[in-house]
Design a protein around this motif. Structure first.
Motif, short mmCIF file in Angstrom:
data_model
loop_
_atom_site.label_atom_id
_atom_site.label_comp_id
_atom_site.label_asym_id
_atom_site.label_seq_id
_atom_site.Cartn_x
_atom_site.Cartn_y
_atom_site.Cartn_z
N PHE A 158 -15.55 31.45 -71.43
CA PHE A 158 -15.12 31.96 -72.72
C PHE A 158 -13.82 31.30 -73.17
CE2 PHE A 158 -12.33 34.31 -69.96
CZ PHE A 158 -11.20 34.57 -70.72
N PHE A 159 -13.61 31.34 -74.48
CA PHE A 159 -12.35 30.92 -75.10
C PHE A 159 -12.01 31.92 -76.20
CE2 PHE A 159 -10.37 29.02 -78.81
CZ PHE A 159 -9.22 28.47 -78.28
N PHE A 160 -10.74 32.30 -76.28
CA PHE A 160 -10.30 33.20 -77.35
C PHE A 160 -8.89 32.80 -77.78
CE2 PHE A 160 -7.85 36.86 -78.82
CZ PHE A 160 -8.64 37.27 -79.90
N SER A 161 -8.67 32.79 -79.09
CA SER A 161 -7.32 32.51 -79.61
C SER A 161 -7.03 33.40 -80.80
CB SER A 161 -7.18 31.03 -80.02
OG SER A 161 -7.93 30.77 -81.21
N TYR A 162 -5.75 33.67 -81.00
CA TYR A 162 -5.29 34.44 -82.16
C TYR A 162 -4.05 33.76 -82.72
CZ TYR A 162 -2.58 37.75 -84.87
OH TYR A 162 -1.83 38.32 -85.87
N GLU A 163 -3.97 33.70 -84.04
CA GLU A 163 -2.77 33.17 -84.69
C GLU A 163 -2.42 34.05 -85.89
OE1 GLU A 163 -0.92 29.09 -86.65
OE2 GLU A 163 -2.57 29.02 -85.23
N GLY A 164 -1.16 34.42 -85.98
CA GLY A 164 -0.68 35.22 -87.10
C GLY A 164 0.40 34.47 -87.86
N LEU A 165 0.43 34.67 -89.16
CA LEU A 165 1.44 34.05 -90.01
C LEU A 165 1.99 35.11 -90.96
CD1 LEU A 165 2.86 31.43 -91.10
CD2 LEU A 165 0.98 31.28 -92.73
N ARG A 166 3.32 35.21 -91.02
CA ARG A 166 3.99 36.10 -91.96
C ARG A 166 5.09 35.30 -92.65
NH1 ARG A 166 0.20 37.99 -90.01
NH2 ARG A 166 -0.09 40.04 -89.00
N THR A 167 4.86 34.96 -93.90
CA THR A 167 5.81 34.15 -94.65
C THR A 167 6.38 34.96 -95.81
OG1 THR A 167 4.62 32.12 -94.12
CG2 THR A 167 6.17 32.02 -95.95
N ARG A 168 7.68 35.04 -95.86
CA ARG A 168 8.38 35.66 -96.99
C ARG A 168 9.28 34.58 -97.59
NH1 ARG A 168 4.86 38.16 -95.78
NH2 ARG A 168 4.69 40.36 -95.19
N GLN A 169 8.91 34.12 -98.81
CA GLN A 169 9.66 33.04 -99.41
C GLN A 169 9.67 33.18 -100.93
OE1 GLN A 169 7.81 29.28 -98.55
NE2 GLN A 169 5.79 29.91 -99.26
N GLN A 170 10.49 32.34 -101.57
CA GLN A 170 10.62 32.36 -103.02
C GLN A 170 10.35 30.97 -103.59
OE1 GLN A 170 14.65 33.81 -103.38
NE2 GLN A 170 13.97 35.92 -103.73
N THR A 171 9.83 30.96 -104.81
CA THR A 171 9.55 29.72 -105.52
C THR A 171 10.30 29.72 -106.84
OG1 THR A 171 7.32 29.59 -104.55
CG2 THR A 171 7.73 28.29 -106.54
N LEU A 172 10.94 28.60 -107.16
CA LEU A 172 11.69 28.49 -108.41
C LEU A 172 10.72 28.39 -109.58
CD1 LEU A 172 14.48 28.15 -109.81
CD2 LEU A 172 14.16 25.68 -109.57
N GLN A 173 10.87 29.25 -110.57
CA GLN A 173 10.07 29.23 -111.80
C GLN A 173 10.97 28.94 -112.99
OE1 GLN A 173 6.83 29.50 -111.67
NE2 GLN A 173 6.72 30.09 -109.51
N THR A 174 10.47 28.16 -113.92
CA THR A 174 11.22 27.81 -115.13
C THR A 174 10.37 28.14 -116.35
OG1 THR A 174 12.42 26.05 -114.00
CG2 THR A 174 12.41 26.00 -116.40
N ARG A 175 10.95 28.88 -117.28
CA ARG A 175 10.26 29.28 -118.50
C ARG A 175 11.08 28.85 -119.73
NH1 ARG A 175 7.09 30.08 -114.88
NH2 ARG A 175 6.22 32.10 -114.27
N THR A 176 10.39 28.67 -120.85
CA THR A 176 11.04 28.41 -122.13
C THR A 176 11.00 29.70 -122.94
OG1 THR A 176 10.31 26.11 -122.10
CG2 THR A 176 11.04 26.99 -124.21
N ILE A 177 12.17 30.17 -123.40
CA ILE A 177 12.22 31.44 -124.13
C ILE A 177 12.88 31.22 -125.49
CG2 ILE A 177 12.33 32.80 -122.01
CD1 ILE A 177 15.34 33.09 -122.45
N LEU A 178 12.60 32.14 -126.42
CA LEU A 178 13.19 32.09 -127.76
C LEU A 178 14.62 32.62 -127.75
CD1 LEU A 178 10.19 33.44 -129.87
CD2 LEU A 178 11.10 31.12 -129.95
N LEU A 179 15.48 31.96 -128.53
CA LEU A 179 16.82 32.49 -128.74
C LEU A 179 16.74 33.68 -129.70
CD1 LEU A 179 18.80 29.14 -128.93
CD2 LEU A 179 18.87 30.83 -127.09
#
Length: 497
Positions: free
Chosen positions: A294-315
């Motif tokens: 037999f073969f068994f494997s487990y992998e877990g990933l927990r990522t907490r991150q931020q991404t820069l967003q840029t928007r154009t808004i009205l004055l």
């Protein structure tokens, strides 16, 4: 009845061989001496992982063939009366490739022996296929950001990859790449623009034994211009295991120029990647020693991150309908857009629904002077979370029913949830992305192998791969959608898929 069943299985396996892709390798060779080929020599093949032995005798031309071999290392021992025994250790069988082993016997007593370490067959001398195998040692020891072994495709000759395009093999479109796992296709059947770089099956370092990349002249049993053939590791007659944990975070990271310029903090990152594997003999009552593994494997990933967003808004002034422009003489002028409407239109100001649903949701202050015209519009940059959670479970069972009959099964399950600010595009101003993507993937492969004699093998292999990847909204659908070329639309038009 038993004979009828065996005939049906034989016919089914012969038919399956013509249409399926195998996850095994092949050993061929010729036994010769200084006087010519040696017929009737005994060739014994021992699997170094499980200790299983198979024997056959060479034909009148001195040749021998072992088809449908599981990947791994083998020991080949050749004996014949009047010659020293010959042993080749560490014969490496790779997935989808053929190993050619020429054997030269020396005259002498059979009790005497000649031993060589064969290793990997570097030169393909049996087919016109151009291929290379990425071994388990390379997968485990080479640095991989994200533990995705498919990244190693870029190290092969003829493969190009850069930030401006997806990975291409010998100049082929990415949609021409076919990725299989244990003989079954594991790609997205619809999105093919990144077919070489991404597989919903999410292969990882621990659950990928090795993979072979065919860059040209693929065989008739393979579908596509380029092939990536993966195989799941298998158990052996000794217990082994390992565990790992990695952490990356923004505590010691440096901010980039554009975030500093906008006076934004370093985007938060805390990534935890952990898991382990265990393999060995399966101690099942009533089936004997060294029969099941037999073969068994487990992998877990927990990522907490931020991404820069840029928007154009009205004055603020432009939000009321008063826009500023410069005429041909460079003089700054203003115009009320509502005054340009035809008489009798009945529109004298901003519609209350647009005011409440659109304009009132726009931020009032920007922080980017390099975005927008700074007369009617300006830029706003902010960080949005792009978190990921993933769990991957992989198991494989190999069972030798007898010397001639073997079955094996592979089951792989991975579940993940991702926040997708990239899908929101230029829409949305919330602290949390509107689009959430989940993924539920299940792979099952079953195989039965019958070896009536040493050089003849039939295999029936089948399976299923189901990938459910819906894109869901976290906000309610609005009563209507609106967009203009001037402002970003806070109403996300990306519907459920």
């Amino acid at each position: 009845m038993k004979k009828l069943l065996m005939v049906i299985l034989a016919l089914a396996s012969i038919a399956a061989t013509a249409i399926a892709q195998t996850s095994t390798g092949r050993l061929i060779g010729t036994v010769a001496s200084a006087d010519g080929v040696v017929a009737g020599a005994t060739v014994t093949l021992t699997d170094n992982k499980t200790g299983r032995e198979r024997s056959l005798t060479t034909g009148v031309d001195g040749s021998f063939t072992y088809p449908q071999l599981e990947i791994g290392t083998y020991t080949v021992k050749v004996t014949s009366k009047g010659f020293k025994s010959y042993s080749a250790t560490e014969v490496k069988i790779d997935i989808g490739r053929e190993y050619s082993l020429p054997v030269l016997l020396e005259v002498g007593d059979i009790q005497e022996s000649v031993t060589i370490t064969a290793g990997t067959d570097v030169l393909n001398a049996t087919t016109g296929e151009l291929s290379a195998t990425v071994s388990s040692k390379q997968i485990i020891e080479l640095p991989l950001n994200g533990r995705n072994p498919l990244n190693l495709i870029a190290l092969q000759p003829g493969v190009s990859s850069n930030g401006a395009q997806n990975t291409a093999i010998n100049g082929l479109r990415t949609s021409f790449t076919n990725i299989t796992r244990d003989g079954l296709n594991v790609q997205d059947g619809f999105i093919r623009s990144n077919a070489t770089d991404f597989s919903p099956n999410r292969p990882s370092v621990d659950n990928t034994g090795e993979f072979t990349i065919v860059t040209s002249n693929a065989g008739a049993d393979q579908n596509g211009g380029a092939q990536v053939r993966q195989v799941t590791p298998r158990g052996e007659n000794k217990f082994h295991g390992s565990a790992f944990m990695f952490n990356r975070n923004s505590a010691l990271a440096a901010n980039d120029f554009f975030r500093n310029r906008s006076r934004l903090p370093i985007p938060f990152l805390n990534r935890n990647n952990f898991g382990g594997k265990v393999l060995g003999p399966a101690k099942i009552p009533g089936i004997g020693k060294d029969k099941a593994f037999f073969f068994f494997s487990y992998e877990g990933l927990r990522t907490r991150q931020q991404t820069l967003q840029t928007r154009t808004i009205l004055l603020p002034q432009a939000r009321t309908g008063i826009f500023t422009y410069r005429d041909n003489a460079g003089v700054s002028r203003q115009v009320n857009l509502f005054s340009l409407l035809p008489a009798g239109s009945g529109i004298t100001g901003i519609d209350p629904i647009i005011q409440s649903r659109i304009l009132s949701n726009l931020p009032t202050v920007g922080n980017r002077t390099d975005v927008g015209d700074q007369i009617n519009t300006t830029g706003l940059s902010f960080n949005q979370p792009s978190n990921s959670d993933r769990n991957v479970y992989t198991t494989r069972i190999d069972y030798d029913l007898s010397e001639r009959h073997t079955i094996n099964g592979i089951y792989d399950y991975n579940k993940e949830n991702n926040l997708r600010p990239d899908v929101d595009g230029t829409q949305g101003f919330g602290a949390r992305p509107v689009t959430v993507q989940s993924s539920d993937n299940k792979l099952l492969v079953l195989a039965y192998r019958w070896t009536p004699e040493g050089s003849f093998t039939n295999e029936v292999r089948g399976g299923t791969f189901r990938s459910i990847v819906p894109f869901d909204r976290t906000s309610e659908k609005p009563a209507f959608f609106i967009g203009t070329p001037v402002i970003s639309n806070p109403e996300v038009t990306f519907l459920n898929q």
